[in-house]
Scaffold this active site. Structure first.
Site, PDB file in Angstrom:
ATOM      1  N   ARG A  25       2.634   8.075   3.824  1.00 32.71           N
ATOM      2  CA  ARG A  25       4.100   7.891   3.847  1.00 32.71           C
ATOM      3  C   ARG A  25       4.770   8.338   2.549  1.00 32.71           C
ATOM      4  NH1 ARG A  25       6.472   4.265   7.766  1.00 32.71           N
ATOM      5  NH2 ARG A  25       5.337   4.707   9.662  1.00 32.71           N
ATOM      6  N   ARG A  29      11.389   6.569   2.420  1.00 31.63           N
ATOM      7  CA  ARG A  29      12.578   5.877   1.915  1.00 31.63           C
ATOM      8  C   ARG A  29      12.514   5.430   0.464  1.00 31.63           C
ATOM      9  NH1 ARG A  29      12.406   2.067   6.994  1.00 31.63           N
ATOM     10  NH2 ARG A  29      10.262   2.610   6.521  1.00 31.63           N
ATOM     11  N   ARG A  38      18.589  11.326   4.725  1.00 24.32           N
ATOM     12  CA  ARG A  38      18.683  10.407   5.858  1.00 24.32           C
ATOM     13  C   ARG A  38      20.092   9.844   6.045  1.00 24.32           C
ATOM     14  NH1 ARG A  38      18.095   8.090   9.108  1.00 24.32           N
ATOM     15  NH2 ARG A  38      16.741   6.283   9.223  1.00 24.32           N
ATOM     16  N   ASP A  74       6.279  12.210  13.126  1.00 19.17           N
ATOM     17  CA  ASP A  74       5.849  10.843  13.425  1.00 19.17           C
ATOM     18  C   ASP A  74       4.771  10.878  14.494  1.00 19.17           C
ATOM     19  OD1 ASP A  74       6.750   7.923  12.722  1.00 19.17           O
ATOM     20  OD2 ASP A  74       6.220   7.942  14.848  1.00 19.17           O
ATOM     21  N   TYR A 156       2.427   1.152  21.113  1.00 20.00           N
ATOM     22  CA  TYR A 156       3.893   1.161  21.071  1.00 20.00           C
ATOM     23  C   TYR A 156       4.486   1.396  22.460  1.00 20.00           C
ATOM     24  CZ  TYR A 156       3.454   1.198  16.028  1.00 20.00           C
ATOM     25  OH  TYR A 156       3.152   0.847  14.744  1.00 20.00           O
TER      26      TYR A 156
HETATM   27  O1  CP3 Z   1       3.110  10.166   5.575  1.00 18.89           O
HETATM   28  C1  CP3 Z   1       4.103  10.926   5.591  1.00 18.89           C
HETATM   29  O2  CP3 Z   1       4.874  11.047   4.613  1.00 18.89           O
HETATM   30  C2  CP3 Z   1       4.300  11.801   6.806  1.00 18.89           C
HETATM   31  C3  CP3 Z   1       5.136  11.308   7.850  1.00 18.89           C
HETATM   32  C4  CP3 Z   1       4.739  10.076   8.678  1.00 18.89           C
HETATM   33  C5  CP3 Z   1       5.715   9.169   9.189  1.00 18.89           C
HETATM   34  N1  CP3 Z   1       5.097   8.282  10.006  1.00 18.89           N
HETATM   35  C6  CP3 Z   1       7.168   9.227   8.882  1.00 18.89           C
HETATM   36  C7  CP3 Z   1       8.010   8.050   9.162  1.00 18.89           C
HETATM   37  C8  CP3 Z   1       3.511   9.660   9.183  1.00 18.89           C
HETATM   38  C9  CP3 Z   1       2.119  10.237   8.924  1.00 18.89           C
HETATM   39  C10 CP3 Z   1       3.739   8.530  10.024  1.00 18.89           C
HETATM   40  C11 CP3 Z   1       2.676   7.832  10.765  1.00 18.89           C
HETATM   41  C12 CP3 Z   1       3.007   6.674  11.589  1.00 18.89           C
HETATM   42  N2  CP3 Z   1       4.169   6.436  12.296  1.00 18.89           N
HETATM   43  C13 CP3 Z   1       2.092   5.604  11.879  1.00 18.89           C
HETATM   44  C14 CP3 Z   1       0.663   5.507  11.409  1.00 18.89           C
HETATM   45  C15 CP3 Z   1       0.516   5.004  10.032  1.00 18.89           C
HETATM   46  C16 CP3 Z   1       1.027   3.603   9.791  1.00 18.89           C
HETATM   47  O3  CP3 Z   1       2.047   3.479   9.115  1.00 18.89           O
HETATM   48  O4  CP3 Z   1       0.383   2.641  10.284  1.00 18.89           O
HETATM   49  C17 CP3 Z   1       2.777   4.706  12.721  1.00 18.89           C
HETATM   50  C18 CP3 Z   1       2.217   3.422  13.286  1.00 18.89           C
HETATM   51  C19 CP3 Z   1       4.082   5.249  12.986  1.00 18.89           C
HETATM   52  C20 CP3 Z   1       5.128   4.685  13.873  1.00 18.89           C
HETATM   53  C21 CP3 Z   1       6.373   4.376  13.134  1.00 18.89           C
HETATM   54  N3  CP3 Z   1       7.235   5.306  12.618  1.00 18.89           N
HETATM   55  C22 CP3 Z   1       6.889   3.091  12.848  1.00 18.89           C
HETATM   56  C23 CP3 Z   1       6.225   1.782  13.234  1.00 18.89           C
HETATM   57  C24 CP3 Z   1       8.078   3.277  12.157  1.00 18.89           C
HETATM   58  C25 CP3 Z   1       9.051   2.198  11.734  1.00 18.89           C
HETATM   59  C26 CP3 Z   1       8.606   1.455  10.562  1.00 18.89           C
HETATM   60  C27 CP3 Z   1       9.110   2.111   9.311  1.00 18.89           C
HETATM   61  O5  CP3 Z   1       8.323   2.335   8.388  1.00 18.89           O
HETATM   62  O6  CP3 Z   1      10.331   2.350   9.280  1.00 18.89           O
HETATM   63  C28 CP3 Z   1       8.259   4.675  11.973  1.00 18.89           C
HETATM   64  C29 CP3 Z   1       9.376   5.352  11.262  1.00 18.89           C
HETATM   65  C30 CP3 Z   1       9.009   6.341  10.206  1.00 18.89           C
HETATM   66  N4  CP3 Z   1       8.022   7.280  10.300  1.00 18.89           N
HETATM   67  C31 CP3 Z   1       9.673   6.498   8.953  1.00 18.89           C
HETATM   68  C32 CP3 Z   1       9.059   7.568   8.298  1.00 18.89           C
HETATM   69  C33 CP3 Z   1       9.436   8.177   6.959  1.00 18.89           C
HETATM   70  C34 CP3 Z   1      10.878   5.693   8.480  1.00 18.89           C
HETATM   71  C35 CP3 Z   1      12.082   6.274   9.161  1.00 18.89           C
HETATM   72  C36 CP3 Z   1      13.332   6.228   8.347  1.00 18.89           C
HETATM   73  O7  CP3 Z   1      13.564   7.135   7.520  1.00 18.89           O
HETATM   74  O8  CP3 Z   1      14.147   5.329   8.590  1.00 18.89           O
END
Ligand code: CP3
Length: 350
Positions: A25, A29, A38, A74, A156
């Site tokens: 990640r 943010r 964003r 994502d 999910y």
């Molecule tokens: O790692 C990176 O920088 C690359 C991008 C990336 C994102 N999500 C961007 C993202 C990667 C590799 C993921 C993987 C992901 N997404 C997982 C597996 C890893 C983990 O965290 O367990 C999962 C379960 C998701 C599903 C997901 N996406 C959730 C549950 C959420 C909401 C929770 C949160 O952190 O906000 C997201 C949103 C998300 N994916 C964001 C980002 C940068 C936040 C979105 C925003 O900018 O508001």
């Protein structure tokens, strides 16, 4: 040095001058530069606009100095490609308004052409590779593609979003395991085409995220998670290094050792030297600093990073966090973590 390929060299089991470091990640943010983008663009639009996805993918390379880039996307996007409406609601995370909970709903899913439905990710990869090529050599880093395991995607999709109990999903494993397996197989089919497309577009390594597999005991993990996962890993083998990430999987180490992957990524609940001792085969390890360490003062971050390097010694080590960096992390603290590895990492190889 024509480029910084430390990360790929460690994944391939080659000798390096110091361990590479990146953060799950890392584009997100905690970076004001990400929040600025964003503020203008919702999350899904950001994922689907290759120029912007490329820009945020490169932010941590330029601002924090990590040794690898991971494409901004994502894990849930392939489900949208299969016809499942997906929303990201503020403060709620992902929402599937029409959850899939039986065989009739599985039959409604489409078999998408990945170029037509997920081509924006491929385009973002191509643009990012091109942009990396014009960076100075130390910032010309490898580009990682990724996907989730079918089980984690299903967690999910079946729940309709983030869940505390996973009652629908876990209930389904008892009520109709073959039906749920049919869903996982459908997701695997799309994931294979999606990952092959990512390789063709320039991904140099692949990370598979299994955030929720470890909800299961080992016997049921082998029954529910492993078969579709093995098909995916086999389908992309022999091309680029495969990294498998499991959160909270200390009870699954015997089974994880059987996975055909080059790198295992683990969370912080067991030190890396313990994990290495418990695994029945040599494999490169990735991880595993507790992301909350980065909320502490700099001296604490330095000490914890030094201890992590010590624990990773004696086998390939890709330094990383044990889970995603937290949005409240000060960017300077992420830089202390990365700089510490760069400054003293040479003492911990070989
Ligand atoms: O790692 C990176 O920088 C690359 C991008 C990336 C994102 N999500 C961007 C993202 C990667 C590799 C993921 C993987 C992901 N997404 C997982 C597996 C890893 C983990 O965290 O367990 C999962 C379960 C998701 C599903 C997901 N996406 C959730 C549950 C959420 C909401 C929770 C949160 O952190 O906000 C997201 C949103 C998300 N994916 C964001 C980002 C940068 C936040 C979105 C925003 O900018 O508001």
């Amino acid at each position: 040095m024509s480029r910084n390929d430390l990360f790929l060299r460690v994944c391939r089991g080659e000798a390096v001058s110091r361990p590479p470091v990146w953060m799950m990640r890392q584009a997100g943010r905690y970076l004001p530069q990400y929040r600025a983008i964003r503020a203008q663009t919702d999350f899904l639009t950001l994922c689907k606009t290759p120029e912007l996805a490329c820009e945020v993918t490169l932010q941590p390379v330029d601002l924090i100095g990590v040794d690898a880039a991971i494409i901004f996307a994502d894990i849930l996007l392939p489900l949208e490609a299969m016809g499942c409406e997906l929303r990201f609601e503020k403060g709620e995370g992902p929402v599937f308004p029409r959850p899939v909970r039986d065989r009739a709903a599985i039959d409604q899913l489409s078999r998408p052409d990945v170029d037509a439905t997920l081509g924006y990710v491929f385009e973002a990869l191509r643009q990012t590779r091109h942009a990396l090529d014009s960076r100075p050599p130390e910032r010309r880093v490898p580009l990682i593609g990724f996907a989730g395991t079918p089980w984690t995607l299903a967690s999910y999709l079946v729940e309709g979003g983030i869940s505390k109990s996973f009652a629908h999903l876990l209930g389904w494993t008892w009520r109709d395991p073959d039906g749920l397996t049919a869903l996982l197989d459908r997701i695997a089919e799309v994931t294979i085409a999606y990952l092959r497309g990512q390789i063709a577009a320039g991904a140099e390594a692949l990370q598979i995220f299994d955030t929720w597999g470890p909800l299961l005991d080992e016997a049921r993990w082998r029954r529910m998670v492993m078969p579709s996962l093995m098909r995916i890993l086999d389908a992309v083998g022999g091309t680029v290094p495969r990294i498998f990430y499991a959160k909270g999987a200390a009870h699954l180490l015997d089974s994880l050792a059987e996975l055909p992957v080059e790198v295992l990524s683990v969370d912080w609940r067991q030190p890396l030297d313990t994990v290495r001792r418990r695994l029945s085969r040599d494999v490169v390890l990735q991880g595993n600093l507790d992301p909350t360490v980065l909320l502490a003062p700099e001296a604490v971050i330095r000490a914890a990073t030094t201890e992590l390097l010590e624990q990773g010694r004696g086998g390939g080590h890709v330094v990383n966090l044990g889970h995603g960096i937290l949005p409240m992390t000060p960017p300077e603290h992420a830089r202390v973590f990365v700089d510490t590895v760069k400054e003293i990492g040479d003492r911990y190889v070989g």
